[in-house]
Design a protein around this motif. Structure first.
Motif, mmCIF file in Angstrom:
data_model
loop_
_atom_site.group_PDB
_atom_site.id
_atom_site.type_symbol
_atom_site.label_atom_id
_atom_site.label_comp_id
_atom_site.label_asym_id
_atom_site.label_seq_id
_atom_site.Cartn_x
_atom_site.Cartn_y
_atom_site.Cartn_z
ATOM 1 N N VAL A 1 0.811 -1.221 0.000
ATOM 2 C CA VAL A 1 0.000 0.000 0.000
ATOM 3 C C VAL A 1 0.846 1.273 0.000
ATOM 4 N N VAL A 2 2.150 1.124 -0.193
ATOM 5 C CA VAL A 2 3.029 2.284 -0.334
ATOM 6 C C VAL A 2 2.747 2.938 -1.685
ATOM 7 N N LYS A 3 2.624 4.255 -1.676
ATOM 8 C CA LYS A 3 2.337 5.001 -2.903
ATOM 9 C C LYS A 3 3.473 5.969 -3.212
ATOM 10 N N ALA A 4 3.630 6.320 -4.476
ATOM 11 C CA ALA A 4 4.688 7.241 -4.897
ATOM 12 C C ALA A 4 4.401 8.677 -4.474
ATOM 13 N N GLU A 5 3.123 9.031 -4.401
ATOM 14 C CA GLU A 5 2.751 10.409 -4.060
ATOM 15 C C GLU A 5 1.719 10.418 -2.951
ATOM 16 N N SER B 1 -1.639 11.511 -0.896
ATOM 17 C CA SER B 1 -3.024 11.753 -1.282
ATOM 18 C C SER B 1 -3.369 13.228 -1.073
ATOM 19 N N ALA B 2 -4.505 13.623 -1.575
ATOM 20 C CA ALA B 2 -4.919 15.028 -1.499
ATOM 21 C C ALA B 2 -5.019 15.538 -0.063
ATOM 22 N N ASN B 3 -5.427 14.695 0.861
ATOM 23 C CA ASN B 3 -5.603 15.112 2.249
ATOM 24 C C ASN B 3 -4.539 14.521 3.171
ATOM 25 N N ALA C 1 -1.579 4.044 1.731
ATOM 26 C CA ALA C 1 -3.031 4.148 1.560
ATOM 27 C C ALA C 1 -3.715 3.383 2.685
ATOM 28 N N LEU C 2 -4.761 3.974 3.245
ATOM 29 C CA LEU C 2 -5.484 3.348 4.349
ATOM 30 C C LEU C 2 -6.877 2.918 3.921
#
Length: 132
Positions: A28-32, A34-36, A95-96
């Motif tokens: 669930v690791v993301k490159a960028e 999230s908006a919040n 990501a949660l």
């Protein structure tokens, strides 16, 4: 230490305190972010302490395995999470659970103020001492 009435977010299997059948942190690791992301990190950091320990937690995604801080169980009165979750969201854009995200957003990204009675009621649920 969980109950269907008090869902848990972030009990990733790679973490020492995580669940062996929990989701994978690495997946669930993301490159960028999230908006919040900033609001989410603050939400996670401002949870009420339900249980505090002297255990140090380390960053399992960092080669150096650097110490993140002490391990505490936090809550917003509905959800539970460990204190290191904010670190992973902030540094790895993890990501949660979408239900948790919707809940935090519905709270205006502000953890409700909990008093001792609220925390004791949650503890009773988790320990199986509640009387429904």
């Amino acid at each position: 230490m969980s109950d269907a009435r008090v869902p848990f977010v972030g009990d990733f299997r790679e973490l020492e305190q995580g669940s062996p059948d929990g989701p994978s942190l690495r997946s669930v690791v993301k490159a960028e972010a999230s908006a919040n992301a900033r609001e989410l990190v603050e939400y996670l950091r401002s949870g009420a302490v339900l249980a505090a320990t002297t255990t140090l937690v380390r960053d399992v995604l960092n080669r150096d395995n650097a110490v993140i801080g002490g391990l505490h169980l936090l809550t917003d009165g509905h959800w539970l999470w460990y204190s290191d979750l904010a670190h992973y969201v902030e540094h790895y854009h993890v990501a949660l659970d979408p239900q948790f995200m919707a809940h935090a957003q519905a709270n205006g990204w502000t953890v409700p103020q909990l008093d001792d009675a609220d925390l004791l009621a949650l503890e009773a649920i988790l320990l199986g001492d509640d009387v429904d």
